[in-house]
Scaffold this motif. Structure first.
Motif, PDB file in Angstrom:
ATOM      1  N   LYS A  29     -13.775 105.612  42.551  1.00  0.00           N
ATOM      2  CA  LYS A  29     -14.550 104.473  42.658  1.00  0.00           C
ATOM      3  C   LYS A  29     -15.882 104.891  43.407  1.00  0.00           C
ATOM      4  N   ILE A  30     -15.920 105.147  44.717  1.00  0.00           N
ATOM      5  CA  ILE A  30     -16.956 105.498  45.368  1.00  0.00           C
ATOM      6  C   ILE A  30     -17.782 106.648  44.660  1.00  0.00           C
ATOM      7  N   PHE A  31     -17.216 107.889  44.348  1.00  0.00           N
ATOM      8  CA  PHE A  31     -17.797 108.816  43.644  1.00  0.00           C
ATOM      9  C   PHE A  31     -18.548 108.376  42.430  1.00  0.00           C
ATOM     10  N   SER A  32     -17.859 107.544  41.765  1.00  0.00           N
ATOM     11  CA  SER A  32     -18.522 106.968  40.354  1.00  0.00           C
ATOM     12  C   SER A  32     -19.855 106.325  40.792  1.00  0.00           C
ATOM     13  N   LYS A  33     -19.867 105.458  41.911  1.00  0.00           N
ATOM     14  CA  LYS A  33     -20.861 104.767  42.180  1.00  0.00           C
ATOM     15  C   LYS A  33     -21.982 105.629  42.506  1.00  0.00           C
ATOM     16  N   ILE A  34     -21.824 106.766  43.511  1.00  0.00           N
ATOM     17  CA  ILE A  34     -22.670 107.692  43.939  1.00  0.00           C
ATOM     18  C   ILE A  34     -23.415 108.428  42.664  1.00  0.00           C
ATOM     19  N   THR A  35     -22.237 108.711  41.644  1.00  0.00           N
ATOM     20  CA  THR A  35     -22.945 109.365  40.502  1.00  0.00           C
ATOM     21  C   THR A  35     -23.927 108.634  39.671  1.00  0.00           C
ATOM     22  N   LEU A  36     -23.471 107.228  39.561  1.00  0.00           N
ATOM     23  CA  LEU A  36     -24.248 106.421  38.799  1.00  0.00           C
ATOM     24  C   LEU A  36     -25.741 106.098  39.539  1.00  0.00           C
ATOM     25  N   SER A  37     -25.701 106.121  40.885  1.00  0.00           N
ATOM     26  CA  SER A  37     -26.848 105.527  41.645  1.00  0.00           C
ATOM     27  C   SER A  37     -27.606 107.096  42.005  1.00  0.00           C
ATOM     28  N   LEU A  38     -27.121 108.186  42.135  1.00  0.00           N
ATOM     29  CA  LEU A  38     -27.775 109.230  42.629  1.00  0.00           C
ATOM     30  C   LEU A  38     -27.942 110.456  41.888  1.00  0.00           C
ATOM     31  N   ILE A  39     -26.509 110.830  41.409  1.00  0.00           N
ATOM     32  CA  ILE A  39     -26.411 112.175  40.712  1.00  0.00           C
ATOM     33  C   ILE A  39     -26.977 112.073  39.148  1.00  0.00           C
ATOM     34  N   LEU A  40     -26.610 110.889  38.472  1.00  0.00           N
ATOM     35  CA  LEU A  40     -27.287 110.539  37.195  1.00  0.00           C
ATOM     36  C   LEU A  40     -28.645 110.703  36.698  1.00  0.00           C
ATOM     37  N   PRO A  41     -29.274 109.884  37.943  1.00  0.00           N
ATOM     38  CA  PRO A  41     -30.849 110.143  37.890  1.00  0.00           C
ATOM     39  C   PRO A  41     -31.189 111.210  37.903  1.00  0.00           C
ATOM     40  N   LEU A  42     -30.893 112.159  38.795  1.00  0.00           N
ATOM     41  CA  LEU A  42     -31.316 113.806  39.061  1.00  0.00           C
ATOM     42  C   LEU A  42     -30.928 114.456  37.909  1.00  0.00           C
ATOM     43  N   SER A  43     -29.719 114.429  37.196  1.00  0.00           N
ATOM     44  CA  SER A  43     -29.482 115.077  36.060  1.00  0.00           C
ATOM     45  C   SER A  43     -30.494 114.542  34.676  1.00  0.00           C
ATOM     46  N   PHE A  44     -30.773 113.349  34.926  1.00  0.00           N
ATOM     47  CA  PHE A  44     -31.341 112.778  33.912  1.00  0.00           C
ATOM     48  C   PHE A  44     -33.042 113.331  34.183  1.00  0.00           C
ATOM     49  N   ILE A  45     -33.328 113.429  35.318  1.00  0.00           N
ATOM     50  CA  ILE A  45     -34.567 113.949  35.599  1.00  0.00           C
ATOM     51  C   ILE A  45     -34.786 115.308  35.314  1.00  0.00           C
ATOM     52  N   TYR A  46     -33.677 116.113  35.496  1.00  0.00           N
ATOM     53  CA  TYR A  46     -33.820 117.574  35.015  1.00  0.00           C
ATOM     54  C   TYR A  46     -33.922 117.709  33.463  1.00  0.00           C
ATOM     55  N   LEU A  47     -32.971 117.163  32.816  1.00  0.00           N
ATOM     56  CA  LEU A  47     -33.060 117.345  31.110  1.00  0.00           C
ATOM     57  C   LEU A  47     -34.438 116.640  30.787  1.00  0.00           C
ATOM     58  N   VAL A  48     -34.709 115.461  31.329  1.00  0.00           N
ATOM     59  CA  VAL A  48     -36.097 115.019  30.526  1.00  0.00           C
ATOM     60  C   VAL A  48     -37.144 116.192  31.032  1.00  0.00           C
ATOM     61  N   HIS A  49     -37.107 116.511  32.139  1.00  0.00           N
ATOM     62  CA  HIS A  49     -38.205 117.630  32.624  1.00  0.00           C
ATOM     63  C   HIS A  49     -38.143 118.855  31.449  1.00  0.00           C
ATOM     64  N   MET A  50     -36.939 119.218  31.008  1.00  0.00           N
ATOM     65  CA  MET A  50     -36.945 120.169  29.949  1.00  0.00           C
ATOM     66  C   MET A  50     -37.725 119.824  28.518  1.00  0.00           C
ATOM     67  N   GLU A  51     -37.376 118.630  28.317  1.00  0.00           N
ATOM     68  CA  GLU A  51     -37.867 118.404  27.060  1.00  0.00           C
ATOM     69  C   GLU A  51     -39.324 118.030  27.120  1.00  0.00           C
ATOM     70  N   VAL A  52     -39.880 117.312  28.084  1.00  0.00           N
ATOM     71  CA  VAL A  52     -41.120 117.043  28.208  1.00  0.00           C
ATOM     72  C   VAL A  52     -42.035 118.441  28.271  1.00  0.00           C
ATOM     73  N   SER A  53     -41.509 119.203  29.277  1.00  0.00           N
ATOM     74  CA  SER A  53     -42.334 120.731  29.251  1.00  0.00           C
ATOM     75  C   SER A  53     -42.307 121.213  27.949  1.00  0.00           C
ATOM     76  N   ASN A  54     -41.342 121.285  27.239  1.00  0.00           N
ATOM     77  CA  ASN A  54     -41.329 121.896  25.824  1.00  0.00           C
ATOM     78  C   ASN A  54     -42.253 121.364  24.891  1.00  0.00           C
ATOM     79  N   LEU A  55     -42.418 119.924  25.051  1.00  0.00           N
ATOM     80  CA  LEU A  55     -43.584 119.205  24.414  1.00  0.00           C
ATOM     81  C   LEU A  55     -44.979 119.620  24.533  1.00  0.00           C
TER      82      LEU A  55
END
Length: 332
Positions: A29-55
């Protein structure tokens, strides 16, 4: 982690993965909350960066090709030249914003996961609010360690590429050139992987011990002795998995124009989920490896002292002293 500390030294490659999985499952439960609040945004930033850089790159390359076919001195040429300059400026501004956000979320995610695993190890009562309240109080130590590692990595790459360049020139052209260069590249990759292991251990040391910065790197280097190859293979495995997710995202999402928009969105969500889980697993593993290395060197961590040290983060932050974390030599 249900093993006693003296038993942790016998945990091998698969055992580390197993202990990491059990730790995540025990506090899912705690790791799920950590993932949603911190790790998911981190991964989202990383993947979006790849898409935007390509554009950005596609647009810049298209305009540069058009510029090459335009006569210099004409209004169109000047307009394209100014446009390309602006696009490069926007590109580097975007890169600066990306690295800043990525750096911040990496610090916060690392602090949250390491603190959580330490609380599990000491059997402390743990809530998500406690974890979040601790994270801002440890980020300065982690930031200094991250910056020192970046400096070490930069120096390593400069020296390594200089050595490769000089070696390629000195060898000249003969049948042994390719073989020698392959060996040098493999040595470079091994050195990079070794520094990566030290990086991860230094981050854990910065949270759980007195040392931070270059001192944490030295501590990580000493800790990994005896478990170097196991740690390197583990992080190599995680690295290969991360590259696989990145390749899938590039192939199916960024360059998947032949697929429909809905299909690409589904692929993007799957890649985001996999990258987030892999990041969480990697952060947990680095902390488990820390405890394995401590056990291997017979460095007994007093759970009550470590618990008191973790409690310090819940109050006003003060510089750590030897009383906060006692690392006594364990005698068999």
């Amino acid at each position: 982690m249900d093993k006693e500390q003296e038993e942790m030294q016998f945990v091998g490659f698969f055992g580390i993965f197993n202990e990491s999985y059990k730790a995540i499952f025990a506090c899912r439960k705690i790791f799920s909350k950590i993932t949603l609040s911190l790790i998911l945004p981190l991964s989202f930033i990383y993947l979006v960066h790849m898409e935007v850089s390509n554009l950005f790159f596609r647009k810049i390359i298209h305009n540069e090709i058009e510029l090459d076919h335009t006569r210099s001195g004409t209004p169109k040429y000047n307009k394209l030249s100014d446009l390309i300059s602006d696009e490069w400026a926007y590109f580097w501004l975007f890169k600066a914003a990306y690295f800043t956000l990525f750096f911040i979320f990496s610090l916060l995610s690392t602090a949250a996961v390491v603190y959580t695993i330490a609380c599990i190890y000491t059997a402390r009562e743990l809530t998500f609010n406690k974890v979040i309240s601790v994270v801002p109080k440890v980020w300065k130590r982690l930031m200094l360690t991250f910056l020192c590692i970046f400096v070490a990595m930069f120096c390593y790459h400069v020296v390594a590429f200089f050595f490769l360049f000089v070696s390629a020139i000195s060898i000249g052209r003969n049948d042994l050139v390719l073989a020698v260069l392959i060996i040098l590249v493999l040595l470079y990759l091994l050195g990079f992987l070794y520094l990566t292991v030290i990086w991860h251990l230094a981050c854990v040391v910065s949270v759980l011990e007195e040392a931070y910065g270059f001192k944490a790197m030295v501590k990580g280097k000493n800790l990994v002795k005896g478990n170097t190859w196991v740690a390197m293979v583990i992080f190599l495995t995680l690295g290969i998995a991360a590259v696989a997710v990145q390749f899938a995202f590039q192939r199916l999402v960024i360059h998947g124009s032949s697929s429909g928009m809905g299909t690409r969105v589904v692929y993007a969500i799957i890649c985001l989920f996999l990258h987030s889980m892999l990041t969480l697993f990697g952060l947990v593993i680095q902390t488990v490896i820390y405890f394995v290395c401590k056990s291997y060197h017979h460095e007994n961590i007093d759970k009550s002292a470590l618990s008191e040290h973790l409690e310090v983060y819940l109050g006003e932050y003060v510089p750590l002293t030897a009383k906060d974390v006692q690392l006594e030599q364990y005698h068999v």
